[in-house]
Design an enzyme around this catalytic site. Sequence first.
Site, mmCIF file in Angstrom:
data_model
loop_
_atom_site.group_PDB
_atom_site.id
_atom_site.type_symbol
_atom_site.label_atom_id
_atom_site.label_comp_id
_atom_site.label_asym_id
_atom_site.label_seq_id
_atom_site.Cartn_x
_atom_site.Cartn_y
_atom_site.Cartn_z
ATOM 1 N N PHE A 1 21.664 29.316 61.040
ATOM 2 C CA PHE A 1 22.575 28.568 60.153
ATOM 3 C C PHE A 1 23.456 27.613 60.955
ATOM 4 O O PHE A 1 23.839 27.926 62.080
ATOM 5 C CB PHE A 1 23.484 29.551 59.377
ATOM 6 C CG PHE A 1 22.705 30.479 58.504
ATOM 7 C CD1 PHE A 1 22.226 31.692 59.008
ATOM 8 C CD2 PHE A 1 22.389 30.121 57.194
ATOM 9 C CE1 PHE A 1 21.463 32.540 58.223
ATOM 10 C CE2 PHE A 1 21.621 30.973 56.394
ATOM 11 C CZ PHE A 1 21.168 32.181 56.912
ATOM 12 N N SER B 1 21.924 17.235 64.516
ATOM 13 C CA SER B 1 20.966 18.149 63.867
ATOM 14 C C SER B 1 20.934 17.849 62.380
ATOM 15 O O SER B 1 21.963 17.992 61.706
ATOM 16 C CB SER B 1 21.398 19.601 64.064
ATOM 17 O OG SER B 1 20.774 20.409 63.070
ATOM 18 N N ASP C 1 22.970 24.302 71.650
ATOM 19 C CA ASP C 1 22.843 24.188 70.190
ATOM 20 C C ASP C 1 23.617 25.305 69.499
ATOM 21 O O ASP C 1 23.346 26.476 69.716
ATOM 22 C CB ASP C 1 21.350 24.312 69.858
ATOM 23 C CG ASP C 1 21.048 24.172 68.391
ATOM 24 O OD1 ASP C 1 19.860 24.201 68.034
ATOM 25 O OD2 ASP C 1 21.998 24.049 67.581
ATOM 26 N N GLY C 2 24.638 24.845 68.716
ATOM 27 C CA GLY C 2 25.339 25.844 67.909
ATOM 28 C C GLY C 2 26.840 25.830 68.134
ATOM 29 O O GLY C 2 27.294 26.244 69.195
ATOM 30 N N GLY C 3 27.570 25.337 67.138
ATOM 31 C CA GLY C 3 29.034 25.341 67.227
ATOM 32 C C GLY C 3 29.578 24.360 68.243
ATOM 33 O O GLY C 3 30.711 24.480 68.705
ATOM 34 N N GLY D 1 25.667 19.610 64.596
ATOM 35 C CA GLY D 1 25.278 19.622 63.183
ATOM 36 C C GLY D 1 26.506 19.331 62.337
ATOM 37 O O GLY D 1 26.785 18.179 62.002
ATOM 38 N N SER D 2 27.306 20.355 62.083
ATOM 39 C CA SER D 2 28.465 20.174 61.190
ATOM 40 C C SER D 2 29.516 19.227 61.771
ATOM 41 O O SER D 2 30.145 18.487 61.024
ATOM 42 C CB SER D 2 29.097 21.526 60.852
ATOM 43 O OG SER D 2 29.072 22.363 61.972
ATOM 44 N N MET E 1 12.293 27.510 65.148
ATOM 45 C CA MET E 1 12.804 28.876 65.026
ATOM 46 C C MET E 1 11.815 29.624 64.132
ATOM 47 O O MET E 1 12.065 29.867 62.937
ATOM 48 C CB MET E 1 14.224 28.863 64.446
ATOM 49 C CG MET E 1 15.239 28.324 65.433
ATOM 50 S SD MET E 1 16.809 27.868 64.715
ATOM 51 C CE MET E 1 16.443 26.171 64.265
ATOM 52 N N HIS F 1 17.696 16.000 66.169
ATOM 53 C CA HIS F 1 17.345 17.415 66.370
ATOM 54 C C HIS F 1 16.907 18.006 65.034
ATOM 55 O O HIS F 1 17.650 17.969 64.053
ATOM 56 C CB HIS F 1 18.571 18.159 66.915
ATOM 57 C CG HIS F 1 18.306 19.572 67.319
ATOM 58 N ND1 HIS F 1 17.717 19.917 68.525
ATOM 59 C CD2 HIS F 1 18.537 20.736 66.667
ATOM 60 C CE1 HIS F 1 17.622 21.237 68.593
ATOM 61 N NE2 HIS F 1 18.104 21.752 67.484
ATOM 62 N N MET G 1 12.946 26.270 60.460
ATOM 63 C CA MET G 1 13.118 27.718 60.289
ATOM 64 C C MET G 1 12.080 28.246 59.303
ATOM 65 O O MET G 1 11.867 27.654 58.246
ATOM 66 C CB MET G 1 14.520 28.007 59.749
ATOM 67 C CG MET G 1 15.603 27.509 60.666
ATOM 68 S SD MET G 1 17.234 27.749 59.945
ATOM 69 C CE MET G 1 18.215 26.862 61.143
ATOM 70 N N ASP H 1 15.884 21.252 63.090
ATOM 71 C CA ASP H 1 15.934 22.728 63.121
ATOM 72 C C ASP H 1 14.957 23.303 62.108
ATOM 73 O O ASP H 1 15.241 23.370 60.923
ATOM 74 C CB ASP H 1 17.361 23.191 62.801
ATOM 75 C CG ASP H 1 18.245 23.060 64.020
ATOM 76 O OD1 ASP H 1 19.335 22.480 63.920
ATOM 77 O OD2 ASP H 1 17.827 23.525 65.099
ATOM 78 N N MET I 1 21.032 28.682 72.980
ATOM 79 C CA MET I 1 21.699 28.863 71.690
ATOM 80 C C MET I 1 23.096 29.439 71.919
ATOM 81 O O MET I 1 23.252 30.485 72.560
ATOM 82 C CB MET I 1 20.899 29.795 70.786
ATOM 83 C CG MET I 1 19.538 29.273 70.367
ATOM 84 S SD MET I 1 19.613 27.667 69.560
ATOM 85 C CE MET I 1 20.516 28.076 68.067
ATOM 86 N N HIS J 1 13.004 21.799 67.086
ATOM 87 C CA HIS J 1 13.428 23.146 67.511
ATOM 88 C C HIS J 1 12.779 24.143 66.556
ATOM 89 O O HIS J 1 13.209 24.277 65.406
ATOM 90 C CB HIS J 1 14.965 23.210 67.443
ATOM 91 C CG HIS J 1 15.531 24.567 67.707
ATOM 92 N ND1 HIS J 1 16.842 24.865 67.419
ATOM 93 C CD2 HIS J 1 15.008 25.683 68.245
ATOM 94 C CE1 HIS J 1 17.084 26.119 67.753
ATOM 95 N NE2 HIS J 1 15.994 26.637 68.261
HETATM 96 C C1 DX5 Z 1 21.205 27.230 64.223
HETATM 97 C C2 DX5 Z 1 21.059 25.734 64.181
HETATM 98 C C3 DX5 Z 1 22.444 25.128 64.304
HETATM 99 C C4 DX5 Z 1 22.459 23.650 64.161
HETATM 100 C C5 DX5 Z 1 23.763 23.099 64.686
HETATM 101 O O1 DX5 Z 1 19.974 27.811 64.044
HETATM 102 O O2 DX5 Z 1 20.214 25.304 65.244
HETATM 103 O O3 DX5 Z 1 22.941 25.502 65.566
HETATM 104 O O4 DX5 Z 1 21.460 23.060 64.857
HETATM 105 O O5 DX5 Z 1 24.689 23.324 63.707
HETATM 106 P P1 DX5 Z 1 26.249 23.355 64.086
HETATM 107 O O6 DX5 Z 1 26.482 22.223 65.075
HETATM 108 O O7 DX5 Z 1 26.952 23.127 62.771
HETATM 109 O O8 DX5 Z 1 26.475 24.696 64.684
HETATM 110 ZN ZN ZN Z 2 18.500 23.706 66.848
#
Ligand code: DX5
Ligand code: ZN
Length: 224
Positions: free
Chosen positions: A147, A9, A179-181, A201-202, A69, A34, A38, A36, A141, A67
């Site tokens: 974030f 991401s 997606d997410g964490g 992402g991170s 949002m 990916h 927003m 994101d 999600m 994606h």
């Molecule tokens: C949230 C984003 C995050 C991002 C992934 O809206 O969609 O989930 O893509 O970031 P990490 O992998 O750091 O959660």
């Molecule tokens: Zn995403």
Amino acid sequence: MEKFIIAPSILSASFANLEKELDEVYSLGCKVLHFDVMDGHFVKNISFGSHVLSTINQEHKLFNDVHLMVSDPKFWINDFVKAKADNITFHYEALKNNNLINELITYIRSFNIKCGISINPKTDVKVLLPFLDKIDLILLMSVEPGFGGQAFNEEIYKKIEVLQGFKSKSNYKFAIEVDGGVNLTNTKNLVKLGANILVYGSYIFNSKNKKDSINKLYEEVKDL
Ligand code: DX5
Ligand code: ZN
């Protein structure tokens, strides 16, 4: 469809060195990017628009997984199609009306690109049942959208099992994306349950050694 696809991401990438970061994940074998997007209204954060998509990834042509949002997904479709989106995913929570959702799925697919629908952690996976036969991708999600860098919500495992159950009892072809964490500790379980596209992402962009971090992911799933 491949069993395990890494989707970095760019939300967590360094925008000062975006092309360099892209070159690196491309050279490490990533095939999907990916995005994101927003709008600061559907989620309390603003990220980037289609201009970023149209200016980067010109050289490598990674699969552009957008994606949205955003509160009014239909408004943005043409922009992202022009910017070469290969898949556009919108949120169930943005429309919550099955007729409007069916119309939007048809509209996105009329551009000969893939279409995904996403649900937040608190949304029951059963709301997606009316769309399983016509959707290319379901994005689950595992954090509240908005974030990067948030903690993974394990509630998602049950949702994957429900969807995998429907897939195995039918000839539905949708991909399951998470997606997410997502990181090294939950990748194996997610893939084992049936998620085949994982967004990082991170985990990737905050890594001191992307090559090592990505190789560890492939190591985790190699025996599945
Ligand atoms: C949230 C984003 C995050 C991002 C992934 O809206 O969609 O989930 O893509 O970031 P990490 O992998 O750091 O959660
Ligand atoms: Zn995403």
